[in-house]
Write an enzyme that holds these catalytic residues in place. Structure first.
Site, PDB file in Angstrom:
ATOM      1  N   LYS A 143      23.705  44.578  37.027  1.00  0.00           N
ATOM      2  CA  LYS A 143      24.879  43.698  36.932  1.00  0.00           C
ATOM      3  C   LYS A 143      25.107  43.020  38.275  1.00  0.00           C
ATOM      4  O   LYS A 143      25.286  43.680  39.298  1.00  0.00           O
ATOM      5  CB  LYS A 143      26.106  44.508  36.527  1.00  0.00           C
ATOM      6  CG  LYS A 143      26.026  44.987  35.080  1.00  0.00           C
ATOM      7  CD  LYS A 143      27.135  45.923  34.744  1.00  0.00           C
ATOM      8  CE  LYS A 143      28.481  45.253  34.763  1.00  0.00           C
ATOM      9  NZ  LYS A 143      29.556  46.213  34.414  1.00  0.00           N
TER      10      LYS A 143
HETATM   11  O1  F6P Z   1      39.156  44.621  32.946  1.00  0.00           O
HETATM   12  P1  F6P Z   1      38.387  45.893  32.985  1.00  0.00           P
HETATM   13  O2  F6P Z   1      38.774  46.830  31.904  1.00  0.00           O
HETATM   14  O3  F6P Z   1      38.382  46.513  34.348  1.00  0.00           O
HETATM   15  O4  F6P Z   1      36.901  45.538  32.619  1.00  0.00           O
HETATM   16  C1  F6P Z   1      35.979  44.906  33.435  1.00  0.00           C
HETATM   17  C2  F6P Z   1      34.680  44.880  32.691  1.00  0.00           C
HETATM   18  O5  F6P Z   1      33.634  44.346  33.330  1.00  0.00           O
HETATM   19  C3  F6P Z   1      32.459  45.085  33.248  1.00  0.00           C
HETATM   20  O6  F6P Z   1      32.198  45.547  34.544  1.00  0.00           O
HETATM   21  C4  F6P Z   1      31.402  44.159  32.701  1.00  0.00           C
HETATM   22  O7  F6P Z   1      30.273  44.781  32.234  1.00  0.00           O
HETATM   23  C5  F6P Z   1      32.718  46.233  32.333  1.00  0.00           C
HETATM   24  O8  F6P Z   1      32.102  47.400  32.765  1.00  0.00           O
HETATM   25  C6  F6P Z   1      34.226  46.229  32.243  1.00  0.00           C
HETATM   26  O9  F6P Z   1      34.606  46.246  30.911  1.00  0.00           O
END
Ligand code: F6P
Length: 225
Positions: free
Chosen positions: A86
Site C-alpha cells: 500500500k
Molecule cells: O477511516 P478508517 O477507518 O481509518 O479507514 C482507512 C482505510 O484505509 C485503508 O488503510 C485502506 O486500505 C484501510 O486499511 C482502512 O479502511
C-alpha cells in the site's frame, strides 16, 4: 466484489474467516498500532493463517519514493509475493508506484480522497486504488460518488486497476458499492457483522424451530428424527 478484512487482530481475522466469505486482509499503520507488537510479527502471523495465495495488504511508511521502494521489497520478501504494497497516492508515492509496477510488484494506491488520485495511481500501474469512503464523507464530499467515479474512469480508460473501497462505517456504504460492482471492499469486522444483522431473520428462524418442534417434539432436528 471481493471482501477483505480490515484488521490486524488474529482472533478477529480467524472469526471472519470462519463465518464469512472473505478474500484477504488489509492493514495500515494505525491498525497495526492497535496490535501493539512488532508489525512484521503481526503481519507474518496473519500471512501464516490466510495462506500464501490470499491477499495481504500492508503499507509503507517512508515519505520518499526510494524509501517506499526499499520497504516494498522488504515486505514482499518477508510476507510473500501476494502481498499488496500500500502506497499513499502523493507525488513521491506515484513515483514509487510507477517504478514498482514495472517490476511486477502488486500495489494498492491508498489515502485516496479524490478522483484524480485514483485515476493516476491506476495509470501508474497500481492493481487496486483505495478511496476512503467515510473519511471523504466527513470532509463534506460524497465518498460513494468518488469511488464510483474512479471505478468508471478506470474502466473507461481500459485500465485493469480495481477499486478497493475503504474506510466504511456502515452497511449502506458497502451496499452502494457492491451494487455498483466495484472490485473489492475492505471492511472492519464490526461493520462486516452488521451487514447481516437482521432481527427479522432471527425471529423467522425462531418461528420455524418452534413449528418443527410442535410437529416432531422438543429439541428435534433433522439429525435426530
Ligand atoms: O477511516 P478508517 O477507518 O481509518 O479507514 C482507512 C482505510 O484505509 C485503508 O488503510 C485502506 O486500505 C484501510 O486499511 C482502512 O479502511
Amino acid at each position: 466484489m471481493k471482501i477483505l478484512v480490515d484488521h490486524a487482530d488474529i482472533n478477529a481475522i480467524k472469526k471472519m474467516y470462519e463465518y464469512y466469505p472473505v478474500d484477504g486482509v488489509t492493514t495500515n499503520p494505525s491498525i497495526l498500532k492497535k496490535a501493539g507488537r512488532n508489525p512484521f510479527d503481526v503481519l507474518s502471523e496473519i500471512r501464516a493463517f490466510i495462506g500464501s495465495e490470499a491477499e495481504l495488504h500492508a503499507q509503507v511508511i517512508s515519505k520518499d519514493a526510494q524509501g517506499m521502494i526499499k520497504e516494498a521489497y522488504k515486505m514482499r520478501e518477508v510476507l510473500g509475493e501476494n502481498t499488496f504494497i500500500k502506497i499513499p497516492v502523493i507525488p513521491e508515492g506515484l513515483k514509487a508506484i510507477k517504478a514498482l509496477a514495472k517490476e511486477g510488484v502488486n500495489i494498492t494506491g491508498t489515502a485516496i480522497y479524490n478522483q484524480m488520485q485514483g485515476f493516476l495511481a491506476g495509470k501508474a500501474g497500481a492493481k487496486y486504488v483505495a478511496p476512503y469512503v467515510n473519511r471523504i464523507d466527513n470532509l463534506g464530499a460524497n465518498g460513494i460518488q468518488v469511488a464510483k467515479d474512479i471505478h468508471d474512469m478506470l474502466k473507461n480508460a481500459g485500465l485493469e486497476t480495481e477499486i478497493l473501497a475503504a474506510s466504511f462505517k456502515n452497511s449502506q456504504q458497502v451496499l452502494e458499492l457492491a451494487k455498483y460492482g466495484v472490485g473489492a471492499s475492505t471492511i472492519a469486522p464490526d461493520v462486516i457483522e452488521n451487514l447481516i444483522k437482521v432481527d427479522a431473520a432471527r425471529c423467522a428462524v425462531d418461528v420455524f424451530v418452534k413449528d418443527f418442534e410442535a410437529l416432531c417434539g422438543e429439541n428435534k432436528t433433522m439429525n435426530n428424527l
